[in-house]
Design an enzyme around this catalytic site. Structure first.
Site, PDB file in Angstrom:
ATOM      1  N   ARG A   1      32.229  16.814 -14.549  1.00 25.98           N
ATOM      2  CA  ARG A   1      32.315  16.704 -13.088  1.00 25.98           C
ATOM      3  C   ARG A   1      33.642  17.237 -12.575  1.00 25.98           C
ATOM      4  NH1 ARG A   1      32.091  11.707 -10.723  1.00 25.98           N
ATOM      5  NH2 ARG A   1      30.994  12.516  -8.918  1.00 25.98           N
TER       6      ARG A   1
ATOM      7  N   GLY B   1      -3.481 -14.449  -8.995  1.00 27.10           N
ATOM      8  CA  GLY B   1      -4.785 -13.840  -8.777  1.00 27.10           C
ATOM      9  C   GLY B   1      -5.755 -14.849  -8.185  1.00 27.10           C
TER      10      GLY B   1
ATOM     11  N   MET C   1      -8.407 -13.740  -1.981  1.00 21.04           N
ATOM     12  CA  MET C   1      -7.252 -14.636  -2.056  1.00 21.04           C
ATOM     13  C   MET C   1      -7.289 -15.713  -0.967  1.00 21.04           C
ATOM     14  SD  MET C   1      -5.365 -13.955  -4.666  1.00 21.04           S
ATOM     15  CE  MET C   1      -3.688 -14.501  -4.405  1.00 21.04           C
TER      16      MET C   1
ATOM     17  N   LYS D   1       8.770 -12.418  -5.402  1.00 17.91           N
ATOM     18  CA  LYS D   1       7.409 -12.046  -5.845  1.00 17.91           C
ATOM     19  C   LYS D   1       7.395 -10.589  -6.327  1.00 17.91           C
ATOM     20  CE  LYS D   1       2.992 -12.195  -6.585  1.00 17.91           C
ATOM     21  NZ  LYS D   1       2.148 -11.196  -6.064  1.00 17.91           N
TER      22      LYS D   1
ATOM     23  N   LYS E   1      -0.660  -0.891  -7.953  1.00 17.55           N
ATOM     24  CA  LYS E   1      -0.766  -1.076  -6.498  1.00 17.55           C
ATOM     25  C   LYS E   1       0.567  -0.872  -5.799  1.00 17.55           C
ATOM     26  CE  LYS E   1      -4.839  -3.838  -5.589  1.00 17.55           C
ATOM     27  NZ  LYS E   1      -5.311  -5.184  -5.319  1.00 17.55           N
TER      28      LYS E   1
ATOM     29  N   SER F   1       1.378 -15.892  -6.572  1.00 11.66           N
ATOM     30  CA  SER F   1       0.948 -15.211  -7.804  1.00 11.66           C
ATOM     31  C   SER F   1      -0.090 -16.047  -8.540  1.00 11.66           C
ATOM     32  CB  SER F   1       2.138 -14.969  -8.725  1.00 11.66           C
ATOM     33  OG  SER F   1       1.663 -14.402  -9.933  1.00 11.66           O
TER      34      SER F   1
ATOM     35  N   ARG G   1     -11.395 -11.492  10.336  1.00  8.60           N
ATOM     36  CA  ARG G   1     -11.698 -10.470  11.360  1.00  8.60           C
ATOM     37  C   ARG G   1     -13.207 -10.202  11.438  1.00  8.60           C
ATOM     38  NH1 ARG G   1      -9.661  -4.397  10.425  1.00  8.60           N
ATOM     39  NH2 ARG G   1     -10.860  -4.814   8.543  1.00  8.60           N
ATOM     40  N   SER G   2     -13.827  -9.960  10.288  1.00  8.80           N
ATOM     41  CA  SER G   2     -15.283  -9.724  10.287  1.00  8.80           C
ATOM     42  C   SER G   2     -15.984 -11.068  10.125  1.00  8.80           C
ATOM     43  CB  SER G   2     -15.681  -8.801   9.134  1.00  8.80           C
ATOM     44  OG  SER G   2     -14.838  -7.690   9.106  1.00  8.80           O
TER      45      SER G   2
ATOM     46  N   GLU H   1       6.228  -8.436 -14.614  1.00  8.81           N
ATOM     47  CA  GLU H   1       4.836  -8.445 -15.116  1.00  8.81           C
ATOM     48  C   GLU H   1       4.457  -7.049 -15.655  1.00  8.81           C
ATOM     49  OE1 GLU H   1       1.983 -10.132 -12.239  1.00  8.81           O
ATOM     50  OE2 GLU H   1       0.729  -8.381 -12.627  1.00  8.81           O
TER      51      GLU H   1
ATOM     52  N   HIS I   1       8.976 -10.538  -9.665  1.00  9.38           N
ATOM     53  CA  HIS I   1       7.996 -11.151 -10.587  1.00  9.38           C
ATOM     54  C   HIS I   1       6.986 -10.088 -11.027  1.00  9.38           C
ATOM     55  CE1 HIS I   1       3.864 -12.556 -11.141  1.00  9.38           C
ATOM     56  NE2 HIS I   1       4.359 -13.634 -11.708  1.00  9.38           N
ATOM     57  N   ASN I   2       6.453  -9.336 -10.066  1.00 11.53           N
ATOM     58  CA  ASN I   2       5.448  -8.320 -10.405  1.00 11.53           C
ATOM     59  C   ASN I   2       6.054  -7.208 -11.245  1.00 11.53           C
ATOM     60  OD1 ASN I   2       3.916  -9.885  -8.702  1.00 11.53           O
ATOM     61  ND2 ASN I   2       2.914  -8.156  -7.731  1.00 11.53           N
TER      62      ASN I   2
ATOM     63  N   LYS J   1      -4.637  -7.691   3.934  1.00 11.63           N
ATOM     64  CA  LYS J   1      -4.032  -6.565   3.213  1.00 11.63           C
ATOM     65  C   LYS J   1      -2.611  -6.355   3.722  1.00 11.63           C
ATOM     66  CE  LYS J   1      -7.037  -3.175   1.983  1.00 11.63           C
ATOM     67  NZ  LYS J   1      -7.111  -3.457   0.584  1.00 11.63           N
ATOM     68  N   ALA J   2      -1.680  -6.114   2.799  1.00 12.04           N
ATOM     69  CA  ALA J   2      -0.280  -5.923   3.184  1.00 12.04           C
ATOM     70  C   ALA J   2      -0.136  -4.648   4.010  1.00 12.04           C
ATOM     71  CB  ALA J   2       0.585  -5.841   1.929  1.00 12.04           C
TER      72      ALA J   2
HETATM   73  P1  NBP Z   1      -7.357  -7.591   0.616  1.00 13.94           P
HETATM   74  O1  NBP Z   1      -5.972  -7.173   0.314  1.00 13.94           O
HETATM   75  O2  NBP Z   1      -8.475  -6.860  -0.006  1.00 13.94           O
HETATM   76  O3  NBP Z   1      -7.531  -7.550   2.210  1.00 13.94           O
HETATM   77  C1  NBP Z   1      -8.753  -7.876   2.801  1.00 13.94           C
HETATM   78  C2  NBP Z   1      -8.560  -8.810   3.971  1.00 13.94           C
HETATM   79  O4  NBP Z   1      -7.717  -8.205   4.950  1.00 13.94           O
HETATM   80  C3  NBP Z   1      -9.879  -9.091   4.668  1.00 13.94           C
HETATM   81  O5  NBP Z   1      -9.875 -10.420   5.084  1.00 13.94           O
HETATM   82  C4  NBP Z   1      -9.833  -8.124   5.844  1.00 13.94           C
HETATM   83  O6  NBP Z   1     -10.669  -8.475   6.911  1.00 13.94           O
HETATM   84  C5  NBP Z   1      -8.383  -8.257   6.208  1.00 13.94           C
HETATM   85  N1  NBP Z   1      -7.912  -7.230   7.150  1.00 13.94           N
HETATM   86  C6  NBP Z   1      -7.725  -5.911   6.981  1.00 13.94           C
HETATM   87 BR1  NBP Z   1      -8.081  -4.983   5.443  1.00 13.94          BR
HETATM   88  N2  NBP Z   1      -7.281  -5.309   8.082  1.00 13.94           N
HETATM   89  C7  NBP Z   1      -7.170  -6.291   8.990  1.00 13.94           C
HETATM   90  C8  NBP Z   1      -6.758  -6.307  10.331  1.00 13.94           C
HETATM   91  N3  NBP Z   1      -6.352  -5.202  10.941  1.00 13.94           N
HETATM   92  N4  NBP Z   1      -6.796  -7.487  10.994  1.00 13.94           N
HETATM   93  C9  NBP Z   1      -7.215  -8.595  10.390  1.00 13.94           C
HETATM   94  N5  NBP Z   1      -7.612  -8.642   9.110  1.00 13.94           N
HETATM   95  C10 NBP Z   1      -7.589  -7.505   8.413  1.00 13.94           C
HETATM   96  O7  NBP Z   1      -7.546  -9.162   0.344  1.00 13.94           O
HETATM   97  P2  NBP Z   1      -7.115 -10.019  -0.943  1.00 13.94           P
HETATM   98  O8  NBP Z   1      -7.439  -9.323  -2.219  1.00 13.94           O
HETATM   99  O9  NBP Z   1      -7.673 -11.373  -0.678  1.00 13.94           O
HETATM  100  O10 NBP Z   1      -5.533 -10.081  -0.832  1.00 13.94           O
HETATM  101  C11 NBP Z   1      -4.854 -10.628   0.286  1.00 13.94           C
HETATM  102  C12 NBP Z   1      -3.368 -10.436   0.082  1.00 13.94           C
HETATM  103  O11 NBP Z   1      -2.965 -11.127  -1.115  1.00 13.94           O
HETATM  104  C13 NBP Z   1      -2.956  -8.976  -0.128  1.00 13.94           C
HETATM  105  O12 NBP Z   1      -1.684  -8.749   0.436  1.00 13.94           O
HETATM  106  C14 NBP Z   1      -2.859  -8.845  -1.629  1.00 13.94           C
HETATM  107  O13 NBP Z   1      -1.979  -7.815  -2.041  1.00 13.94           O
HETATM  108  C15 NBP Z   1      -2.317 -10.232  -1.998  1.00 13.94           C
HETATM  109  N6  NBP Z   1      -2.580 -10.647  -3.375  1.00 13.94           N
HETATM  110  C16 NBP Z   1      -3.757 -10.381  -3.954  1.00 13.94           C
HETATM  111  C17 NBP Z   1      -3.979 -10.811  -5.262  1.00 13.94           C
HETATM  112  C18 NBP Z   1      -5.302 -10.565  -5.942  1.00 13.94           C
HETATM  113  O14 NBP Z   1      -5.400 -10.892  -7.140  1.00 13.94           O
HETATM  114  N7  NBP Z   1      -6.299 -10.036  -5.248  1.00 13.94           N
HETATM  115  C19 NBP Z   1      -2.998 -11.513  -5.957  1.00 13.94           C
HETATM  116  C20 NBP Z   1      -1.814 -11.804  -5.309  1.00 13.94           C
HETATM  117  C21 NBP Z   1      -1.612 -11.354  -4.014  1.00 13.94           C
HETATM  118  P3  NBP Z   1     -12.165  -7.882   7.012  1.00 13.94           P
HETATM  119  O15 NBP Z   1     -13.019  -8.765   6.162  1.00 13.94           O
HETATM  120  O16 NBP Z   1     -12.501  -7.982   8.441  1.00 13.94           O
HETATM  121  O17 NBP Z   1     -12.124  -6.471   6.512  1.00 13.94           O
END
Ligand code: NBP
Length: 471
Positions: A445, A130, A14, A182, A260, A128, A34-35, A189, A185-186, A75-76
């Site tokens: 009751r 994806g 995202m 949001k 999720k 929203s 982070r990485s 969905e 919305h989900n 990640k949330a």
């Molecule tokens: P992810 O939800 O898979 O999270 C991965 C990211 O979080 C990586 O950049 C990772 O860094 C970072 N991270 C983590 Br895990 N722990 C961390 C920490 N302690 N400090 C700093 N960074 C940290 O990523 P995503 O799928 O891109 O989603 C991002 C957000 O958007 C989430 O909240 C998700 O629910 C939301 N969202 C996703 C979608 C979808 O379709 N995927 C749609 C709508 C909303 P790293 O690389 O160092 O591990």
């Protein structure tokens, strides 16, 4: 020193997509993850003159003029707090942090308050659509300080999807309002997807429609009042050939779906608010039941199939399911928007429902023609209690409820599980004020717990002596 307009922290699916979307629109974006290797891979795979990698947060912070802006896309949960803990000491009053992940709105309210005390503006920003939406135009739901929104609006409204030329991004309300919208919305969905799955079950198992016929039917539905992103992709899904053998992929996908948590949050929140979102809850439960694969196999052997009835001819069945689906969809949205209305009062958000429906028109998963009609309903009456009381939707219920009931009878007689459609019919009946059986519940009751009861013929609270045996 390279100057940036905004920093994106978290460059997974995202974050990467949003960063590239901003860069495409001419904003100078600083990317940090982070990485380190994730950032390096992004720059290698998608070099962009407006996207600059940073490997130290303090350098990302130093690349901006005040007020600085950062979008967190991690990640949330705990990761969001950890990023805020690292970032906020480097910021000054007036700087802004946006959380674009699926954070729980109560976390957003807490973070907003903590950062406000330091003078930092925090925006819980629902996004929203994806990966594709994030890359080419999502629906965006920002919540936070209204005056400070003016600083981030030019970026967010530029990268958002456009519906009839209008951005699918608007200020939602204070603190957790954006993430709440949001979440709902989900939830909607979930209900929408479950209703479509039930229509599929009815058409396939009672109606005998082939995948090709279903694909054509859904493609036609996508030209009419059911026109929506989900109906459109469903038509395409039915046509998709399998990668490994003859036939369509849909017939080889395991009948078990994950979740999720945002649907579950909506359902739990609705109980807290005292609002009935039974279609969303039914959709969550349907996924839970679908996960019991081994138990379902066992019980299939133990519980005989019902005798069943013949479905009407295909043309009739198609019409019944289309009308039934549309009617049920009205109830799902009516429930979702009623939850928003209660939350708006409870949390003091002053949500604008017409505006919310308008930003759902493109970019997001529930985008649909239908949302134009929801916006019109709230424009006519901003205080509308329930969408089913608007003349357009009321007309939809009047015209469609018989089809919904007939489709349900066919499904139930044939042993097809239709939890969300069943809830739609039950909701319509409860809503239209037919006897709810609550007189008997009051009596029970009062009988076992002396909880008292109210009467239809006189005011006041009453207790009846039901006899000693019942104490
Ligand atoms: P992810 O939800 O898979 O999270 C991965 C990211 O979080 C990586 O950049 C990772 O860094 C970072 N991270 C983590 Br895990 N722990 C961390 C920490 N302690 N400090 C700093 N960074 C940290 O990523 P995503 O799928 O891109 O989603 C991002 C957000 O958007 C989430 O909240 C998700 O629910 C939301 N969202 C996703 C979608 C979808 O379709 N995927 C749609 C709508 C909303 P790293 O690389 O160092 O591990």
């Amino acid at each position: 020193m390279y100057r940036t307009d905004i920093g994106v922290i978290g460059l997974a699916v995202m974050g990467r997509s949003i960063a590239l979307n901003m860069a495409d629109h001419g904003f100078k974006v600083g990317g940090y993850n982070r990485s380190r290797q994730v950032t390096e891979r992004l720059i290698e795979e998608h070099p962009h003159e407006n996207l600059v990698p940073f490997y130290e947060l303090k350098e990302l912070v130093a690349s901006q003029e005040r007020p600085r802006k950062f979008l967190i896309m991690v990640k949330a949960g705990k990761p969001v707090d950890l990023v805020i803990d690292q970032l906020s000491p480097l910021l000054d009053a007036g700087d802004m942090i946006l959380d674009g992940g699926n954070s729980f709105f109560e976390d957003t309210r807490r973070r907003e308050q903590q950062l406000r005390e330091k003078g930092i503006y925090y925006f819980g920003t629902g996004i929203s659509g994806g990966e594709k939406g994030a890359r080419f135009g999502p629906s965006i739901m920002p919540g936070g300080d209204e005056a400070a929104y003016a600083h981030i609006a030019p970026i967010l409204e530029t990268i958002a999807a456009k519906a009839k030329g209008e951005p699918c991004c608007a200020y939602m309300g204070p603190d957790g309002a954006g993430h709440y919208v949001k979440m709902v919305h989900n939830g909607i969905e979930y209900a929408d997807m479950q209703l479509i799955a039930e229509a599929y079950l009815l058409l396939k198992y009672a109606g005998g429609f082939s995948n090709e016929e279903l694909a054509d039917m859904f493609a036609r539905w996508n030209q009419g009042k059911l026109k929506s992103y989900l109906i459109g992709i469903t038509a395409d899904i039915f046509r998709e050939e399998d990668d490994f053998q003859d036939g369509q992929l849909i017939d080889y996908i395991l009948d078990s779906a994950g979740q999720k948590g945002t649907g579950r949050w909506t359902s739990l929140e609705s109980l807290k608010q005292g609002v009935n979102v039974s279609l969303i809850t039914a959709a969550c439960n349907a996924r839970i039941m679908s996960n019991r694969i081994e138990k379902r196999k066992l019980a299939k052997e133990l519980i005989p199939e019902p005798k069943g009835i013949s479905a009407p001819e295909k043309a009739v069945m198609k019409e019944l399911v289309e009308q039934g689906l549309y009617t049920a969809k009205i109830t799902a949205y009516a429930q979702g928007f009623e939850l928003l209305a209660h939350a708006s009062k409870e949390y003091g958000w002053n949500l604008r429902y017409g505006r919310i429906a308008a930003i759902f028109r493109a970019g997001c998963i529930i985008q649909a023609e239908f949302l134009e009609d929801i916006t019109k309903a709230f424009e006519k009456n901003p205080e509308l209690d329930n969408l089913m009381l608007d003349s357009f939707f009321l007309d939809g219920i009047r015209k469609g409820q018989e089809s919904l009931r007939e489709a349900l009878c066919i499904g139930i007689k044939n042993g097809i599980p239709l939890p969300a459609m069943s809830q739609a019919a039950a909701y319509i009946d409860a809503f239209r004020g037919v006897p709810a059986g609550a007189n008997l519940i009051q009596a029970q009751r009062d009988c076992f717990g002396a909880h008292t009861y109210e009467r239809i013929d006189r005011d006041g609270i009453f207790h009846h002596d039901w006899g000693q045996d019942h104490e």
